[in-house]
Design an enzyme around this catalytic site. Sequence first.
Site, PDB file in Angstrom:
ATOM      1  N   SER A 164       0.836  -1.207   0.000  1.00 48.37           N
ATOM      2  CA  SER A 164       0.000   0.000   0.000  1.00 48.37           C
ATOM      3  C   SER A 164       0.876   1.264   0.000  1.00 48.37           C
ATOM      4  O   SER A 164       1.786   1.382  -0.804  1.00 48.37           O
ATOM      5  CB  SER A 164      -0.957  -0.051   1.194  1.00 48.37           C
ATOM      6  N   ASP A 377      -8.199  -6.319  -5.694  1.00 51.89           N
ATOM      7  CA  ASP A 377      -8.005  -5.090  -4.936  1.00 51.89           C
ATOM      8  C   ASP A 377      -8.640  -3.936  -5.709  1.00 51.89           C
ATOM      9  O   ASP A 377      -8.613  -3.911  -6.940  1.00 51.89           O
ATOM     10  CB  ASP A 377      -6.507  -4.819  -4.741  1.00 51.89           C
ATOM     11  N   HIS A 436      -6.286  -6.569  -1.472  1.00 51.34           N
ATOM     12  CA  HIS A 436      -5.214  -5.662  -1.102  1.00 51.34           C
ATOM     13  C   HIS A 436      -4.138  -6.363  -0.270  1.00 51.34           C
ATOM     14  O   HIS A 436      -2.958  -6.064  -0.389  1.00 51.34           O
ATOM     15  CB  HIS A 436      -5.801  -4.490  -0.312  1.00 51.34           C
TER      16      HIS A 436
END
Length: 461
Positions: A164, A377, A436
């Site tokens: 991220s 994601d 994710h």
Amino acid sequence: MEKLFHSVTLLLLFLGLLFHGGMTTYMKSQDESEEWGYVQVRPKAHMFWWLYKSPYRVENPSKPWPIILWLQGGPGASGVGIGNFEEIGPLDTFLKPRNSTWLKKADLLFVDNPVGTGYSFVENDDLFVKTDEEAATDLTTLLIKIFNRDERLQKSPLFIVAESYGGKFAVTLGLSVFKAIQEKRLKLILGGVALGNSWISPEDFVLSWGPLLKDLSRIDENGLQESNKIALKIKQQLENGKFVDATNLWSELETVISSRSNNVNFYNLLLDSGSDSVALSTKETRLFREISKKRYSNYLSSKRLRFSPGGNGDLSSLLNGPIKKKLRIIPKNVTWGGQSDRVFDVLEGEFMKPRINEVDELLAKGVNVTVYNGQVDLICATKGAEAWIRKLKWEGLKTFLGKDRTPLYCETEEHTKGFYRSYKNLDFYWILGAGHFVPTDQPCVTLDMVAAITHSPATQK
């Protein structure tokens, strides 16, 4: 007398394991399989780290055992807590062994980065980092303190692996580490940088949300038009250097996407998240922002409960209870939190800035760069990652894009688990069925990927 003897023994053990090296505090477990401590990266700014030495270590002179430095996102999310106990560390949030721990392929170094995150703390709020580069400088100082004193660590290549927003920290750190090694300030081998579902180009991600969800029937044409309108405003703000305004619009766009999609989950678009109706009825930027930040921790909590129905495994209780007690050096006034709102807010001007140029610099310097992305994601959608990859100025890009992908499988399973493309020092992994948090969604193929990235000599699954 027996109690007194026991207390003295514990005290001597504590003193025997606690070292003060100028600006550092350093401890080891009795079997030396774990080390942890604080480094004062700047006066009154203290960064916490935790190193696990792998019990699966294989000694191979031609293929040294690797070390992975894990960088969490947020910004302000705790790697020591989330990455360690939720994703790849030796134990889960119930303190049970994790079969898919990355220790099977490497040693693991977790940090709470930037200062103010997790167990890391500052004595003055003015000491929070305000840029990704400042965070990289602090991390480089940390690595100098840890690696320069330990010849054993210096023999293992270090791989910076991020998730991220951590990807933005990773590329700035990669360049800082490369420079420090060249200047002989840092004694380590840089093995490479791996960017997992990384927020490298926010513009490309927000522009991908509407079209992707429209193609999947999660929003309709009206939702697409509304989301595209805001995404294009964000693009314009970024071009005009209005980065804080772009951050505010990002959170507003998330709220619109949630409304138009009936609360699609930003971390796995096949799922729903909770209702954001309170935020939708109040057009306040700050409220939009708070909702966006909470989605990260809320998804992790719901994910944990899905895998352990009826259980608790609360991360905050764990880190502020048994783990804090075990570590012994966390100040009493430091309360662990999964996401530091203060860190996020101080970096609001950095949040939407791209780091594509830094990826280009790493590639030009010959540093190995891996990008991996989960298929489902949304927040860092593969569609967006492919878009920023195409913006690279790297000389090998055209050849890289022209190469066929290789399918990935796991153990004896016949189903395709992903795809892989490689050319020179750039690799890209498409991980199917993952959101994710790739390591938790597809642990088997991810372990194989980690072994390939790090050239780990381990053969255990």
